[in-house]
Design a protein around this motif. Sequence first.
Motif, mmCIF file in Angstrom:
data_model
loop_
_atom_site.group_PDB
_atom_site.id
_atom_site.type_symbol
_atom_site.label_atom_id
_atom_site.label_comp_id
_atom_site.label_asym_id
_atom_site.label_seq_id
_atom_site.Cartn_x
_atom_site.Cartn_y
_atom_site.Cartn_z
ATOM 1 N N GLN A 80 0.900 -1.388 0.068
ATOM 2 C CA GLN A 80 -0.081 0.011 0.102
ATOM 3 C C GLN A 80 1.079 1.167 0.022
ATOM 4 O O GLN A 80 0.226 2.192 0.162
ATOM 5 N N ASP A 81 2.104 1.307 -0.326
ATOM 6 C CA ASP A 81 2.990 2.091 -0.397
ATOM 7 C C ASP A 81 3.347 2.963 -1.615
ATOM 8 O O ASP A 81 4.029 2.716 -2.582
ATOM 9 N N GLY A 82 2.284 4.048 -1.615
ATOM 10 C CA GLY A 82 2.496 4.822 -2.904
ATOM 11 C C GLY A 82 3.207 6.049 -2.804
ATOM 12 O O GLY A 82 3.119 7.088 -3.593
ATOM 13 N N ARG A 83 3.817 6.151 -1.874
ATOM 14 C CA ARG A 83 4.530 7.467 -1.580
ATOM 15 C C ARG A 83 5.612 7.431 -2.687
ATOM 16 O O ARG A 83 6.443 6.537 -3.117
ATOM 17 N N PHE A 84 6.165 8.867 -3.284
ATOM 18 C CA PHE A 84 7.164 9.055 -3.763
ATOM 19 C C PHE A 84 8.637 8.820 -3.215
ATOM 20 O O PHE A 84 8.912 9.168 -2.424
ATOM 21 N N GLU A 85 9.211 8.071 -3.798
ATOM 22 C CA GLU A 85 10.790 7.627 -3.530
ATOM 23 C C GLU A 85 11.626 7.853 -4.559
ATOM 24 O O GLU A 85 11.716 7.389 -5.800
ATOM 25 N N ALA A 86 12.950 8.740 -4.333
ATOM 26 C CA ALA A 86 13.536 9.437 -5.241
ATOM 27 C C ALA A 86 14.305 8.097 -5.831
ATOM 28 O O ALA A 86 14.822 7.214 -5.163
ATOM 29 N N GLY A 87 14.469 7.940 -7.344
ATOM 30 C CA GLY A 87 15.527 6.811 -7.613
ATOM 31 C C GLY A 87 14.482 5.711 -8.135
ATOM 32 O O GLY A 87 14.859 4.685 -8.652
ATOM 33 N N PHE A 88 13.177 5.637 -7.636
ATOM 34 C CA PHE A 88 12.287 4.696 -8.039
ATOM 35 C C PHE A 88 11.236 5.248 -8.875
ATOM 36 O O PHE A 88 10.579 6.297 -8.892
ATOM 37 N N GLU A 89 10.413 4.258 -9.630
ATOM 38 C CA GLU A 89 9.022 4.746 -10.367
ATOM 39 C C GLU A 89 8.137 3.364 -9.721
ATOM 40 O O GLU A 89 8.662 2.328 -9.369
ATOM 41 N N LYS A 90 6.879 4.163 -9.641
ATOM 42 C CA LYS A 90 5.880 3.181 -9.066
ATOM 43 C C LYS A 90 4.766 2.770 -10.028
ATOM 44 O O LYS A 90 4.646 3.863 -10.929
ATOM 45 N N VAL A 91 4.219 1.689 -9.831
ATOM 46 C CA VAL A 91 2.792 1.620 -10.581
ATOM 47 C C VAL A 91 1.629 1.341 -9.683
ATOM 48 O O VAL A 91 1.720 0.902 -8.460
ATOM 49 N N ALA A 92 0.574 1.981 -9.847
ATOM 50 C CA ALA A 92 -0.904 1.724 -8.929
ATOM 51 C C ALA A 92 -1.761 1.025 -9.714
ATOM 52 O O ALA A 92 -1.702 1.159 -10.989
ATOM 53 N N ILE A 93 -2.216 -0.132 -9.106
ATOM 54 C CA ILE A 93 -3.331 -0.804 -9.954
ATOM 55 C C ILE A 93 -4.651 -0.609 -9.207
ATOM 56 O O ILE A 93 -4.859 -0.447 -7.937
ATOM 57 N N TYR A 94 -5.534 0.014 -10.132
ATOM 58 C CA TYR A 94 -6.860 0.036 -9.323
ATOM 59 C C TYR A 94 -7.629 -1.035 -9.749
ATOM 60 O O TYR A 94 -7.424 -1.777 -10.855
ATOM 61 N N ALA A 95 -8.740 -1.306 -8.835
ATOM 62 C CA ALA A 95 -9.519 -2.638 -8.995
ATOM 63 C C ALA A 95 -10.882 -2.180 -8.521
ATOM 64 O O ALA A 95 -11.061 -1.408 -7.789
ATOM 65 N N ARG A 96 -11.920 -2.885 -9.235
ATOM 66 C CA ARG A 96 -13.266 -2.831 -8.730
ATOM 67 C C ARG A 96 -13.809 -4.223 -8.552
ATOM 68 O O ARG A 96 -13.678 -4.967 -9.423
ATOM 69 N N ASP A 97 -14.187 -4.381 -7.405
ATOM 70 C CA ASP A 97 -15.005 -5.832 -7.089
ATOM 71 C C ASP A 97 -13.669 -6.864 -7.051
ATOM 72 O O ASP A 97 -14.031 -7.895 -7.886
ATOM 73 N N GLY A 98 -12.713 -6.324 -6.890
ATOM 74 C CA GLY A 98 -11.655 -7.381 -6.754
ATOM 75 C C GLY A 98 -10.911 -7.704 -8.308
ATOM 76 O O GLY A 98 -9.988 -8.275 -8.204
ATOM 77 N N ALA A 99 -11.490 -6.947 -9.106
ATOM 78 C CA ALA A 99 -10.893 -7.177 -10.787
ATOM 79 C C ALA A 99 -10.149 -6.005 -11.240
ATOM 80 O O ALA A 99 -10.627 -4.842 -10.951
ATOM 81 N N PRO A 100 -8.910 -6.216 -11.482
ATOM 82 C CA PRO A 100 -8.273 -5.146 -11.946
ATOM 83 C C PRO A 100 -8.758 -4.224 -13.113
ATOM 84 O O PRO A 100 -9.412 -4.936 -14.056
ATOM 85 N N LYS A 101 -8.872 -2.889 -12.941
ATOM 86 C CA LYS A 101 -9.595 -2.115 -14.150
ATOM 87 C C LYS A 101 -8.693 -1.114 -14.781
ATOM 88 O O LYS A 101 -9.056 -0.901 -15.686
ATOM 89 N N HIS A 102 -7.694 -0.704 -14.098
ATOM 90 C CA HIS A 102 -6.705 0.345 -14.437
ATOM 91 C C HIS A 102 -5.341 0.465 -13.838
ATOM 92 O O HIS A 102 -5.301 -0.249 -12.824
ATOM 93 N N ALA A 103 -4.421 0.820 -14.653
ATOM 94 C CA ALA A 103 -3.157 1.048 -13.764
ATOM 95 C C ALA A 103 -2.522 2.525 -14.374
ATOM 96 O O ALA A 103 -2.775 3.032 -15.399
#
Lengths: 147, 242
Positions: A80-103
């Motif tokens: 659940q760590d979506g904080r910005f960290e210098a030197g890293f890139e992150k991806v966030a997965i969105y889901a609805r009713d347990g099914a991924p819908k977006h990133a």
Amino acid sequence: MEPKPYRQAFPALTDENHIETSPADAEYNCIGHAADSRLWWWPGEVIGGNHYWPSGVAQDVTIEAFVSAYETVGYADCGQDGRFEAGFEKVAIYARDGAPKHAARQVDASYWTSKLGRTVDISHQLEHLEGTYYGEVVRYLKRRKSR
Amino acid sequence: MALPRLAVSAPSVLVVDDYDAFRDACTRTLEGAGFTVQSASTEQEAMQKVLHGNFDLALIDIMLSEQDRRGGLKVISELRRVNPRTKIIAISGSHDINVALESFRLGVFEFLPKGSIDLSGKIVVAAERAAQANDPNRPPNEVTSSPMRERFERLASAWRAETQFSSSAPDIFMNKNYQEIIGQGVAIVPFILEDLKKGPDHWYWALGAITGDNSAENAPPGDIAAISAAWLEWGRRKGIVR
């Protein structure tokens, strides 16, 4: 002037909190865009063509399968760590009713980049795409930025 | 459900089909909707009626016998020659796209697949539209069908509006408008390919489902431009698009 359709679909977006960064394009989707790919990523069999899905990853529309897909391009689950960290890139997965819908992919300390289906790319804040269409952000992954 | 009767004076219809039950059912349905109907069961009988009748509409099955699976096309061609003002509705149980394409080239007003749900209702709606259409000078070789084009554009527009923000294959391909496009059968393929010429889009599922072909199997997975190009090339090979 009529507001763009995505502004009606995602009413939390305002002129001040996002920017459109590409024209509409049906050739790649949000899952590929988050992985820095110009392909249409989605699991499962298709008629009349094939979508891209990393080899060896379960062909399931589950959060775990999507996490595994991003692991094939160097990402690691960071919960659940979506904080910005210098030197890293992150991806966030969105889901609805347990099914991924977006990133979405993190751009900097303030913004993430998203491809909205077959339409435009935007830079935005994560919470402004949460809601009816994409559900909520349920998981983050991170990888070290390449120089 | 009772079908509405025509408000205009009874147009005459020629129904051509070798299958007695289907021909009789069409006749009853159209008469019930206010049309004056004559029928023919063979190509020869149909040709005689074409030469001696003056029909506003014709409902013609393409396959009129096992021996000549395209006899209906000859009747359509003759009818276009004898009376180009007659509006023609072609019906066919064939899944051969060339049959639909050739029908459009001959200038049919509408093409209905025999496996359609509620075919009798669709026939009456198509016949009513044909009877009320006021385009007698439409070029006979135009590869188009106004009702089918309108239907495609309406469904494609609704599909795009409802799925444009989705990446999910089930959301995109199981959308009711997209499924209804698939349900139109081979007659809608020229319109899909025409749309695809404007730019890559997610028509491969519909094209694969309708034609049973897999022209894009060698395209790189996820490369929508390459998949779309493969289907357009398939259309060019079949003579459907230039």
